[in-house]
Design a protein around this motif. Sequence first.
Motif, short mmCIF file in Angstrom:
data_model
loop_
_atom_site.label_atom_id
_atom_site.label_comp_id
_atom_site.label_asym_id
_atom_site.label_seq_id
_atom_site.Cartn_x
_atom_site.Cartn_y
_atom_site.Cartn_z
N LYS A 137 11.30 9.36 10.11
CA LYS A 137 10.29 8.39 10.52
C LYS A 137 9.51 7.91 9.30
CE LYS A 137 9.61 9.98 15.26
NZ LYS A 137 8.64 10.48 16.25
N PRO A 138 9.40 6.61 9.12
CA PRO A 138 8.64 6.10 7.98
C PRO A 138 7.15 6.11 8.25
CG PRO A 138 9.46 4.28 9.24
CD PRO A 138 10.01 5.52 9.90
N ASP A 139 6.35 6.18 7.19
CA ASP A 139 4.95 5.82 7.30
C ASP A 139 4.89 4.31 7.54
OD1 ASP A 139 4.17 8.44 6.79
OD2 ASP A 139 4.00 8.09 4.63
N ILE A 140 3.84 3.85 8.19
CA ILE A 140 3.69 2.42 8.50
C ILE A 140 2.27 2.00 8.16
CG2 ILE A 140 3.77 0.66 10.30
CD1 ILE A 140 5.63 2.66 11.86
N ILE A 141 2.14 0.99 7.32
CA ILE A 141 0.82 0.46 6.95
C ILE A 141 0.82 -1.05 7.16
CG2 ILE A 141 -0.86 0.13 5.10
CD1 ILE A 141 0.05 2.74 3.87
N ILE A 142 -0.09 -1.52 7.99
CA ILE A 142 -0.28 -2.95 8.20
C ILE A 142 -1.59 -3.35 7.52
CG2 ILE A 142 -0.65 -4.79 9.88
CD1 ILE A 142 1.02 -3.18 11.87
N GLY A 174 3.90 11.30 17.43
CA GLY A 174 3.67 12.27 16.37
C GLY A 174 3.06 11.74 15.10
N TYR A 175 2.56 10.53 15.11
CA TYR A 175 1.96 9.93 13.92
C TYR A 175 0.47 10.28 13.80
CZ TYR A 175 5.82 6.86 12.47
OH TYR A 175 7.01 6.37 11.99
N PRO A 231 4.35 11.83 9.81
CA PRO A 231 4.24 10.41 9.45
C PRO A 231 2.85 9.87 9.75
CG PRO A 231 5.42 10.63 11.52
CD PRO A 231 5.19 12.03 11.00
N LEU A 232 2.48 8.81 9.04
CA LEU A 232 1.15 8.21 9.28
C LEU A 232 1.30 6.73 9.59
CD1 LEU A 232 -0.22 6.29 6.78
CD2 LEU A 232 -0.12 8.46 5.60
N PHE A 233 0.38 6.25 10.42
CA PHE A 233 0.20 4.82 10.66
C PHE A 233 -1.22 4.47 10.22
CE2 PHE A 233 -1.76 1.60 13.46
CZ PHE A 233 -1.07 0.49 13.00
N GLN A 234 -1.34 3.45 9.39
CA GLN A 234 -2.65 3.01 8.96
C GLN A 234 -2.76 1.49 9.07
OE1 GLN A 234 -6.14 3.88 5.80
NE2 GLN A 234 -4.09 4.14 5.00
N GLU A 258 2.31 6.24 -3.97
CA GLU A 258 3.18 6.71 -5.06
C GLU A 258 2.84 8.14 -5.47
OE1 GLU A 258 4.43 2.86 -7.67
OE2 GLU A 258 2.32 3.39 -7.73
N GLU A 259 1.56 8.42 -5.60
CA GLU A 259 1.13 9.76 -6.03
C GLU A 259 1.56 10.83 -5.05
OE1 GLU A 259 -3.07 9.53 -6.51
OE2 GLU A 259 -2.95 7.85 -7.94
N THR A 260 1.60 10.49 -3.77
CA THR A 260 1.97 11.46 -2.74
C THR A 260 3.47 11.44 -2.44
OG1 THR A 260 1.40 9.81 -1.05
CG2 THR A 260 -0.29 11.43 -1.64
N GLY A 261 4.22 10.60 -3.14
CA GLY A 261 5.66 10.52 -2.94
C GLY A 261 6.07 9.86 -1.64
N ARG A 262 5.18 9.04 -1.06
CA ARG A 262 5.45 8.47 0.26
C ARG A 262 5.85 7.00 0.22
NH1 ARG A 262 2.82 12.46 3.86
NH2 ARG A 262 3.34 11.12 5.64
N LEU A 263 5.77 6.35 -0.93
CA LEU A 263 5.96 4.90 -0.97
C LEU A 263 7.36 4.49 -0.54
CD1 LEU A 263 4.86 2.09 -1.63
CD2 LEU A 263 5.63 2.42 -3.99
N ASP A 264 8.38 5.22 -0.97
CA ASP A 264 9.75 4.79 -0.68
C ASP A 264 10.03 4.72 0.81
OD1 ASP A 264 10.34 4.47 -3.30
OD2 ASP A 264 11.60 6.24 -3.51
N ASN A 265 9.40 5.58 1.59
CA ASN A 265 9.63 5.56 3.03
C ASN A 265 8.39 5.09 3.78
OD1 ASN A 265 11.26 5.78 5.29
ND2 ASN A 265 10.70 7.92 5.68
#
Length: 543
Positions: free
Chosen positions: A5-10, A101-102, A190-193, A290-297
């Motif tokens: 599951k990807p993180d999602i940021i709008i 689960g986000y 995963p996070l949604f923001q 990037e610092e948390t290694g989450r950007l790619d997903n």
Amino acid sequence: MAKTKPDIIIILNDDMGFSDIGCYGGEIETPNLDRLAAGGLSYSQFYNTARCSPSRASLLTGLHPHQTGIGILTYDTGPEGYAGDLNRRCVTIAEVVKEAGYGTYLSGKWHVAKNLTEPTDSWPMQRGFEKFFGTIIGAGSFYHPNTLTRGNESAEHEATENPEFFYTDAISDQAAAFIRDHHRDTPDKPLFQYVAYTAPHWPLHAHDEDIARYKGRFDEGWDKLREQRLERLVRAGIIDASWVLTERDPTQPAWENAEEKEWLLRCMEVYAAQIDRMDQGIGRIVSALEETGRLDNTLLLFLSDNGACAEDIPEGVNVQSLVDDLMIAQAETRDGRPVLLGNDPSVMPGPEDTYQSYGVAWANMSNAPFRLYKHWIHEGGIATPLVVHWPKGISDQGGVRHVPGQLPDLMATVLEVSGAAYPRTYKDNDILPLEGVSLVKSFGADYERQEPLFWEHEGNAAVRVGKWKLVRNYPGDWELYDMDADRTETRDLAAAHPERVAQMLALYEEWAARCGVIPREKILEEMKKLGGTAFWEKDEDEE
């Protein structure tokens, strides 16, 4: 497609034109958004809903705004018939993905609740967000915003006790902190923001160093700059070379004949600085990923809530009404100086003690090559940049997509990439069926959309089917445009295609009845009986 599951940021900004940012042809420096576009996709025909509150309601719920209770704004406007409050016939993206689960976070502007000071079931924490920092109202001072809230509690002290407070920075820094805190506490979740900026909505507030960066940038004036923007949009593959530039707004002079040029240029420089500051903050959000290694997903989407705003802020407005009733201004600065409210050319915008807007001519440039503005359903009112970035889910880096889409599609997209289920009922309430169509298919390649698109705001309305758009500037006649040949809406074909007009109008009327659109004529008739005019017509600066 990603395997997990990807993180999602709008990221949504406020009152920005189609061609303001660098990757959409503008002069404003937006290196972070440009980077996201170069590493992802840019959409040329994505649409909002022409106004702040309705757009937010539609984005959050996957419905049309009238279905959610947000037909106009969030004030109690009485007989116009919309509650102005996010209802329980809808669910937010946060509510839906939380069930999957986000972790859910909001930093920035809410603007879909009627009660501005007391928590209700239409506030963020009651609509699926685990953490919230931002404003409940839709506009205000960037130095001392009204309704600043953390969770369900007032956070006004965070602005009044910090002389360096600036709302754009606060939104950005809180969004970055939410990412870092989430990764520290629940790294595998995963996070949604939702990041909802108020920039570049009036008032024109910006830092001196940001304003200085644009000194001289707009000196050629709006006429030449509109032409240059169109040329860059064509080179970028976003606009077709055959589409002509719309005429300058007929109410505005040629740049060479404009008066008060020093003030006019300063207005545009401050507006640009507002967007620049936002882009700097987006860079810090990306750095946290990037610092948390989450950007790619991370599926990251950026867009604007309506076209550029041509609203004037006249001198002589009742400041206390804006402070007490509408809660969109402060009468004094934090150190006790009076706020000079109104577009007075003897007052240069930017500092805390000013409250101005940049006016029709610059808004006309911001929306180049289109015509009209926020409030209207012609392309200038509803066309938005849409930048989509997701390294693990998008391989066509720097691609342009021309498939049309609109705000309800974002809920559908989130559902598909998150695996969340859209509910029929939620907390014992029946939920209206989803109106959107997922964008995920377009991540791989362009395609032709089959589903129609619909809009209505203050009687301004449209339906689009394939390449055809039927649109009305209320109370004018319906106009018909071939969007493949003439997306800038310069050649009305309604008289040549009466049968098509009738067919599309029938589609619109069926949609309007189903989605609870109240005919404008009925609203004005009710107001006439009361001996007044509609709330939003009396106070165009309310939002």
